[in-house]
Design a protein around this motif. Sequence first.
Motif, PDB file in Angstrom:
ATOM      1  N   GLN A 154      -4.105 -64.748  17.059  1.00  0.00           N
ATOM      2  CA  GLN A 154      -2.837 -64.039  17.195  1.00  0.00           C
ATOM      3  C   GLN A 154      -1.929 -64.346  16.007  1.00  0.00           C
ATOM      4  O   GLN A 154      -1.578 -65.503  15.787  1.00  0.00           O
TER       5      GLN A 154
ATOM      6  N   ASN B 179       3.551 -56.341  29.455  1.00  0.00           N
ATOM      7  CA  ASN B 179       3.354 -56.633  28.028  1.00  0.00           C
ATOM      8  C   ASN B 179       4.564 -57.366  27.438  1.00  0.00           C
ATOM      9  O   ASN B 179       4.414 -58.345  26.702  1.00  0.00           O
TER      10      ASN B 179
ATOM     11  N   ASP C  86      -2.931 -57.523  24.136  1.00  0.00           N
ATOM     12  CA  ASP C  86      -2.621 -56.250  24.816  1.00  0.00           C
ATOM     13  C   ASP C  86      -3.808 -55.788  25.650  1.00  0.00           C
ATOM     14  O   ASP C  86      -3.636 -55.051  26.626  1.00  0.00           O
TER      15      ASP C  86
HETATM   16  C1  57M Z   1       4.491 -58.099  22.643  1.00  0.00           C
HETATM   17  N1  57M Z   1       4.001 -60.224  21.993  1.00  0.00           N
HETATM   18  C2  57M Z   1       4.313 -61.565  21.826  1.00  0.00           C
HETATM   19  C3  57M Z   1      -0.185 -62.296  22.587  1.00  0.00           C
HETATM   20  C4  57M Z   1       0.069 -61.713  23.934  1.00  0.00           C
HETATM   21  C5  57M Z   1      11.274 -53.772  21.746  1.00  0.00           C
HETATM   22  C6  57M Z   1      10.904 -55.212  21.649  1.00  0.00           C
HETATM   23  C7  57M Z   1      11.650 -56.022  22.632  1.00  0.00           C
HETATM   24  C8  57M Z   1       9.359 -55.387  21.776  1.00  0.00           C
HETATM   25  C9  57M Z   1       8.891 -56.818  21.858  1.00  0.00           C
HETATM   26  C10 57M Z   1       7.408 -56.808  21.789  1.00  0.00           C
HETATM   27  O1  57M Z   1       6.830 -56.499  20.778  1.00  0.00           O
HETATM   28  N2  57M Z   1       6.795 -57.192  22.921  1.00  0.00           N
HETATM   29  C11 57M Z   1       5.406 -57.047  23.210  1.00  0.00           C
HETATM   30  C12 57M Z   1       4.973 -59.470  22.744  1.00  0.00           C
HETATM   31  C13 57M Z   1       3.189 -62.389  21.122  1.00  0.00           C
HETATM   32  O2  57M Z   1       2.056 -62.462  22.035  1.00  0.00           O
HETATM   33  C14 57M Z   1       0.947 -61.655  21.780  1.00  0.00           C
HETATM   34  O3  57M Z   1       1.109 -60.385  22.352  1.00  0.00           O
HETATM   35  C15 57M Z   1       0.313 -60.294  23.531  1.00  0.00           C
HETATM   36  C16 57M Z   1       0.962 -59.475  24.595  1.00  0.00           C
HETATM   37  N3  57M Z   1       1.101 -58.160  24.126  1.00  0.00           N
HETATM   38  O4  57M Z   1      -1.024 -61.878  24.770  1.00  0.00           O
HETATM   39  O5  57M Z   1      -1.426 -61.914  22.117  1.00  0.00           O
HETATM   40  C17 57M Z   1       3.687 -63.808  20.922  1.00  0.00           C
HETATM   41  O6  57M Z   1       4.144 -64.336  22.161  1.00  0.00           O
HETATM   42  C18 57M Z   1       3.816 -65.729  22.246  1.00  0.00           C
HETATM   43  N4  57M Z   1       2.922 -65.956  23.394  1.00  0.00           N
HETATM   44  C19 57M Z   1       2.819 -67.217  23.896  1.00  0.00           C
HETATM   45  N5  57M Z   1       1.967 -67.443  24.946  1.00  0.00           N
HETATM   46  C20 57M Z   1       1.235 -66.450  25.536  1.00  0.00           C
HETATM   47  O7  57M Z   1       0.481 -66.717  26.516  1.00  0.00           O
HETATM   48  O8  57M Z   1       3.451 -68.129  23.404  1.00  0.00           O
HETATM   49  C21 57M Z   1       2.197 -64.927  23.959  1.00  0.00           C
HETATM   50  C22 57M Z   1       1.365 -65.158  25.028  1.00  0.00           C
HETATM   51  C23 57M Z   1       2.614 -64.771  20.452  1.00  0.00           C
HETATM   52  C24 57M Z   1       3.162 -66.095  20.919  1.00  0.00           C
HETATM   53  O9  57M Z   1       4.137 -66.526  20.020  1.00  0.00           O
HETATM   54  O10 57M Z   1       2.455 -64.659  19.055  1.00  0.00           O
HETATM   55  C25 57M Z   1       5.561 -61.596  20.952  1.00  0.00           C
HETATM   56  O11 57M Z   1       6.579 -62.072  21.448  1.00  0.00           O
HETATM   57  O12 57M Z   1       5.435 -61.119  19.819  1.00  0.00           O
HETATM   58  N6  57M Z   1       9.480 -57.582  20.803  1.00  0.00           N
HETATM   59  C26 57M Z   1       9.801 -58.843  20.990  1.00  0.00           C
HETATM   60  O13 57M Z   1       9.520 -59.448  21.987  1.00  0.00           O
HETATM   61  C27 57M Z   1      10.617 -59.419  19.885  1.00  0.00           C
HETATM   62  N7  57M Z   1      12.017 -59.322  20.302  1.00  0.00           N
HETATM   63  C28 57M Z   1      12.976 -58.736  19.561  1.00  0.00           C
HETATM   64  O14 57M Z   1      12.736 -58.242  18.467  1.00  0.00           O
HETATM   65  N8  57M Z   1      14.232 -58.735  20.110  1.00  0.00           N
HETATM   66  C29 57M Z   1      15.325 -58.112  19.469  1.00  0.00           C
HETATM   67  C30 57M Z   1      15.369 -56.623  19.904  1.00  0.00           C
HETATM   68  C31 57M Z   1      15.272 -56.389  21.408  1.00  0.00           C
HETATM   69  C32 57M Z   1      16.518 -55.895  19.329  1.00  0.00           C
HETATM   70  C33 57M Z   1      16.613 -58.823  19.857  1.00  0.00           C
HETATM   71  O15 57M Z   1      16.748 -59.385  20.944  1.00  0.00           O
HETATM   72  O16 57M Z   1      17.481 -58.857  18.992  1.00  0.00           O
HETATM   73  C34 57M Z   1      10.263 -60.841  19.660  1.00  0.00           C
HETATM   74  N9  57M Z   1       8.902 -60.965  19.267  1.00  0.00           N
HETATM   75  C35 57M Z   1       8.519 -61.972  18.522  1.00  0.00           C
HETATM   76  N10 57M Z   1       9.364 -62.788  17.997  1.00  0.00           N
HETATM   77  N11 57M Z   1       7.240 -62.138  18.216  1.00  0.00           N
HETATM   78  C36 57M Z   1      11.192 -61.416  18.622  1.00  0.00           C
HETATM   79  C37 57M Z   1      10.744 -62.756  18.227  1.00  0.00           C
END
Ligand code: 57M
Length: 358
Positions: free
Chosen positions: A55, A190, A265
């Motif tokens: 990942q 998701n 996913d």
């Molecule tokens: C995917 N994916 C995890 C892993 C998992 C519109 C917006 C809110 C969308 C959102 C988004 O993209 N969400 C869907 C989330 C990722 O995990 C992978 O994805 C799979 C699920 N689809 O199975 O393969 C990361 O999550 C962590 N993780 C764990 N343990 C687990 O068991 O620690 C996952 C599973 C992994 C790991 O770090 O790499 C993800 O978070 O990327 N976007 C967000 O969630 C982003 N939020 C954001 O941009 N917020 C902004 C918006 C709303 C304006 C804000 O609040 O200002 C965050 N995503 C990330 N980093 N990666 C922001 C920070």
Amino acid sequence: MIYYYLAPLAAEYSFLNVVRYLTFRSVLAALIALVLSFVLGPRLIRALRAGQIRQPVSEFAPEGHALKTGTPTMGGFLILTAMLGSVLLTADLTNFYVIMTVLVIVGFGAIGWWDDYLKVTRGNNAGFSARVKFAAQVLVATVAMTALYMRPEFDPTLSVPFMKHFNPNLGLVYIPFAVLVIVGTSNAVNLTDGLDGLAIGPVMTTAATYAILTYAAGHAKIAGYLLIPRVPGAGELAIVCAAIATASLGFLWFNTYPAQLFMGDVGSLPLGAALGTVAVVSKNELVLIIAGGVFLVEALSVIIQLTSIKLRGKRVFRMAPIHHHFELTGWPEPLIIVRAWIISIICALVTLASLKLR
Ligand code: 57M
């Protein structure tokens, strides 16, 4: 297959009658899915590590996530293999609801796999275009819900929790409504899947809750006693739900903090879609708002955050989905996860109470 081959032999060997019982096959399905996930888990983790299926971690993720770099992903294959393997062995494969739910799971699994594949091969979190992904989800759900709607026995009325006499008939609007339930739940699971075990815990409790709800909906006496809509044949979905619950429990062994494996996913999209589908088929669509309360709150936090940024130019949460907000507030990861599990168990209890309190 066990059902298919052994049930006809029951006339000769009476002890085989037991395979006709839904309760027996649900317990068997649960045990098979659990054993499969435990047996296959370590092998899959080794294969994913060897294949460098890792990942990519976003540069914007809260600090602690840097440690997660290199964790194998696509663990959803483990859940899907354990669950589908068990369903193929124990369920009545001529049952329309089982076939439809399995096809929805496979369809959403394929969409999730393609997204994961692009992320892993490109080494970033982009995947494929959100629009194309959403369109593919809507397409799969629409085909399934149209097929369901066209069944002669299908009833397009809504069952409202805690209200036994209010059952609005949606007519054709039922199709887009049901598509919304399935696609919405898929994306909500998701969004929730961002901390170790955060999504799979509530998936487990919601699936276990729906094992009971689908069994009740398919059982003439229980449905009559509880005054809930009767859906003949829907009881077979208790097997699917039981298999989802224990395949998830087996996956949690590897996904619990600190995770050895993420679901990707290929796990989150079909699991959410499966919960939405069983909710629709068993006429427990709206109660999914309660049963899947954790997913709802996670999805709402994103909607509120995006709306607030757009309208006021300001954030409501430090970061959405809400689990990131708690992380940035200083809560340790296990604290957020276990509290989400506790809330999901409470949601399951309230859902079950709604069966009688109406
Ligand atoms: C995917 N994916 C995890 C892993 C998992 C519109 C917006 C809110 C969308 C959102 C988004 O993209 N969400 C869907 C989330 C990722 O995990 C992978 O994805 C799979 C699920 N689809 O199975 O393969 C990361 O999550 C962590 N993780 C764990 N343990 C687990 O068991 O620690 C996952 C599973 C992994 C790991 O770090 O790499 C993800 O978070 O990327 N976007 C967000 O969630 C982003 N939020 C954001 O941009 N917020 C902004 C918006 C709303 C304006 C804000 O609040 O200002 C965050 N995503 C990330 N980093 N990666 C922001 C920070």
